[in-house]
Structures are given as structure tokens and as C-alpha cells.
Write a protein that holds these residues in place. Structure first.
Motif, PDB file in Angstrom:
ATOM      1  N   ASP A  84      10.954 -63.540 -23.362  1.00 39.94           N
ATOM      2  CA  ASP A  84       9.746 -64.344 -23.175  1.00 39.94           C
ATOM      3  C   ASP A  84       9.088 -64.050 -21.829  1.00 39.94           C
ATOM      4  O   ASP A  84       7.853 -63.979 -21.728  1.00 39.94           O
ATOM      5  CB  ASP A  84      10.081 -65.835 -23.270  1.00 39.94           C
ATOM      6  CG  ASP A  84      10.413 -66.269 -24.686  1.00 39.94           C
ATOM      7  OD1 ASP A  84      10.099 -65.515 -25.626  1.00 39.94           O
ATOM      8  OD2 ASP A  84      11.008 -67.349 -24.858  1.00 39.94           O
ATOM      9  N   ILE A  85       9.892 -63.881 -20.793  1.00 42.96           N
ATOM     10  CA  ILE A  85       9.339 -63.573 -19.471  1.00 42.96           C
ATOM     11  C   ILE A  85       8.640 -62.220 -19.484  1.00 42.96           C
ATOM     12  O   ILE A  85       7.526 -62.066 -18.973  1.00 42.96           O
ATOM     13  CB  ILE A  85      10.455 -63.605 -18.409  1.00 42.96           C
ATOM     14  CG1 ILE A  85      10.992 -65.027 -18.246  1.00 42.96           C
ATOM     15  CG2 ILE A  85       9.950 -63.059 -17.072  1.00 42.96           C
ATOM     16  CD1 ILE A  85      12.240 -65.127 -17.385  1.00 42.96           C
ATOM     17  N   ARG A 140       7.340 -60.573 -21.943  1.00 40.10           N
ATOM     18  CA  ARG A 140       6.143 -60.547 -22.790  1.00 40.10           C
ATOM     19  C   ARG A 140       4.985 -61.373 -22.227  1.00 40.10           C
ATOM     20  O   ARG A 140       3.849 -61.169 -22.622  1.00 40.10           O
ATOM     21  CB  ARG A 140       6.487 -61.032 -24.198  1.00 40.10           C
ATOM     22  CG  ARG A 140       7.282 -60.021 -25.018  1.00 40.10           C
ATOM     23  CD  ARG A 140       7.530 -60.535 -26.430  1.00 40.10           C
ATOM     24  NE  ARG A 140       6.281 -60.763 -27.152  1.00 40.10           N
ATOM     25  CZ  ARG A 140       5.643 -59.857 -27.893  1.00 40.10           C
ATOM     26  NH1 ARG A 140       6.149 -58.634 -27.998  1.00 40.10           N
ATOM     27  NH2 ARG A 140       4.541 -60.157 -28.523  1.00 40.10           N
ATOM     28  N   THR A 141       5.261 -62.279 -21.317  1.00 43.52           N
ATOM     29  CA  THR A 141       4.204 -63.191 -20.873  1.00 43.52           C
ATOM     30  C   THR A 141       3.808 -63.023 -19.410  1.00 43.52           C
ATOM     31  O   THR A 141       2.800 -63.592 -18.980  1.00 43.52           O
ATOM     32  CB  THR A 141       4.635 -64.659 -21.086  1.00 43.52           C
ATOM     33  OG1 THR A 141       5.847 -64.915 -20.363  1.00 43.52           O
ATOM     34  CG2 THR A 141       4.862 -64.938 -22.572  1.00 43.52           C
ATOM     35  N   GLN A 142       4.588 -62.273 -18.638  1.00 41.02           N
ATOM     36  CA  GLN A 142       4.264 -62.121 -17.220  1.00 41.02           C
ATOM     37  C   GLN A 142       3.809 -60.702 -16.904  1.00 41.02           C
ATOM     38  O   GLN A 142       4.273 -59.736 -17.514  1.00 41.02           O
ATOM     39  CB  GLN A 142       5.474 -62.474 -16.348  1.00 41.02           C
ATOM     40  CG  GLN A 142       5.882 -63.940 -16.421  1.00 41.02           C
ATOM     41  CD  GLN A 142       6.935 -64.302 -15.391  1.00 41.02           C
ATOM     42  OE1 GLN A 142       7.154 -63.590 -14.422  1.00 41.02           O
ATOM     43  NE2 GLN A 142       7.599 -65.435 -15.597  1.00 41.02           N
TER      44      GLN A 142
END
Length: 274
Positions: free
Chosen positions: A21-22, A24-26
Motif C-alpha cells: 500500500d505504501i 502504490r500510494t507514495q
């Protein structure tokens, strides 16, 4: 400490989901130089911090080793080994070949692995004795028998101190492979190399290195998929090995022969610095 690796697989998957998640989103953020042409991004550190915190809460009795900040906790014979973002250079250039790699090591032997490719939507999992899967489906190494029909991945070339000397055998192996195999590939991620051997997408990988965070997860996945994983001399691979070679079992003998010949040639080649 005796813990069956398979019982820790759900926890390892949760940890890797946090990392995914990190990534893909940061955005990469600030870049920290780690040496000659090596670097880490803010995402590398964010992933390592988040995964370490999660695993400290869930498995305080197990040690933790991360690529960016080293050993932060020791355990009684068990250690998590994390590469928070394997393929950082690819990530920085927008190339989707990067991975989170989380392995469990028991007394120098990897026993569990989870590798997630966030931008390709595929996750590889394995634990000792239960086989390997990709997105919950069983995977198996290829049945390749002859080098001439194989695709072989090679690890990145060395950079930094003594790179020229360290690259002599690497370059010679590349030359020998070019004359024998169908294709050579360099994906820029040890985790992907090993996972794709396990899945049969490639037939072998040769890395003249063996950092636990790079290899622990992938070695377990490859072995559980039926690959032979060995050191440079053909002995069984462990975290103490000098190199990481994974292949369809019938390719091991010709690969070891090719690598030995390449090292012989490299030793007798004059240095360009002389």
C-alpha cells in the motif's frame, strides 16, 4: 525456538500488504545516497519502518533485519529479512519491476517467503513443506533440460569499491551465457529473478551475491516450486553462501560447468588497469 514457518505466513502476508500500500500510494520523495550509484528513497524507509513496527507487535520473539537500517532486533535463531523495495532504481524510473521481499530465516536457512510485485498485481508465497503459490495458485519450476532453449536472468553488475575486479567473472559469465542460452535477462530485482524461476517464466538465475534481504524470500519460493538453489560451487544454498543460483534441476550441472569455466577465464584475463 521452534515455530513452524507455515503458521507465520498470514502474518508475513499482512506485513507485505502494508508495504504494498505504501509503495502504490507514495511518491519516491527524497533520495539518500548509499554509495556509488546506489540509493534509497523515502518509500524504502517508510516501508521498512512500517513493516518493522508491525512485526515487532505481532512477533516480538523473532529478530528483524532490514536492508536500510540493518538488525534492529535479535531473536533466538529466527529472523525476518526484509527488502522494503527491491528494484529501487527501476521504481525511480517508473519501471514496474520492483518488489517487496520478506523472508524468514531459521539458523541461516530460509523457511518462508512472501514477494509482492505492487505494480504487476502478483504475489508469491511459500513456506517450508507446503509448496509455492502465485496469487493463490500453485506454481512450479520449468522442466528445461538444455541451456540452448533457456532464458537465464543475471544479477546486477557490481558498483563501488573494487567493482572492476568483481565484475570480471560477471562479465565473463554473461559472455559464456550469450554463446549458449536462448536469451539473457537482467530485471534489476533479485526477488523477481527468484520468483520467476519458481513460476517457470525464466529457467534460471545467477547472482554472484547473497544478501539475506534480497534472497531469503525468493530462495524459499523457488525451492518450494521445485527449483534447485545452490551456491557457486554447487553446494546447497544457505544465507552463508557466496552466490545465489536457482534453476530447473536438470540445468544445474551445465550451469555449474559454465560458471566454473567463466571463473577460470576471468582469473587468467589481464586486468584493464594493468
Amino acid at each position: 525456538m521452534t515455530i513452524e514457518a507455515r503458521t507465520l505466513l498470514p502474518i508475513a502476508e499482512q506485513a507485505v500488504s502494508i508495504a504494498r500500500d505504501i509503495i502504490r500510494t507514495q511518491v519516491p520523495g527524497a533520495i539518500t545516497a548509499k554509495g556509488d550509484r546506489d540509493m534509497a528513497t523515502e518509500v524504502d524507509y517508510a516501508v521498512e519502518h512500517a513493516v518493522r513496527e508491525f512485526l515487532t507487535q505481532e512477533t516480538p520473539e523473532i529478530g528483524f533485519l532490514g536492508e536500510e537500517e540493518g538488525i534492529s532486533r535479535t531473536g533466538d535463531g529466527l529472523m525476518w529479512a526484509l527488502d522494503p523495495l527491491d528494484g529501487t532504481a527501476n521504481f525511480l524510473h517508473g519501471i514496474p519491476l520492483c518488489a517487496v521481499s520478506l523472508g524468514l530465516v531459521s539458523n541461516d536457512m530460509p523457511t518462508l517467503g512472501v514477494i509482492d510485485l505492487p505494480f504487476l498485481d502478483i504475489r508469491y508465497t511459500a513456506a517450508e513443506g507446503i509448496g509455492a503459490q502465485a496469487n493463490r495458485s500453485p506454481i512450479q519450476v520449468s522442466d528445461a533440460r538444455d541451456l540452448e532453449t533457456t532464458i537465464v536472468a543475471i544479477g546486477d553488475y557490481a558498483v563501488g569499491e573494487h567493482a572492476q575486479e568483481r565484475n570480471r567473472p560477471r562479465l565473463t559469465i554473461t559472455q559464456e551465457l550469450a554463446a549458449r542460452v536462448q536469451r539473457i535477462r537482467m530485471f534489476g530485482s533479485a526477488a523477481i529473478d527468484l520468483a520467476w524461476v519458481a513460476q517457470g517464466r525464466i529457467d534460471a538465475t545467477i547472482m554472484l551475491s547473497n544478501n539475506p534481504w534480497d534472497t531469503a524470500a525468493g530462495v524459499t519460493i523457488a525451492r518450494e516450486a521445485g527449483a534447485s538453489v545452490i551456491d557457486i560451487d554447487g553446494s546447497p544454498h544457505s544465507m552463508a553462501a557466496q552466490a545465489t543460483i536457482a534453476a530447473s534441476p536438470k540445468l544445474v550441472a551445465p550451469l555449474i560447468e559454465l560458471i566454473a569455466e567463466a571463473h577460470k577465464v576471468a582469473r587468467h584475463s589481464p586486468s584493464t588497469a594493468e
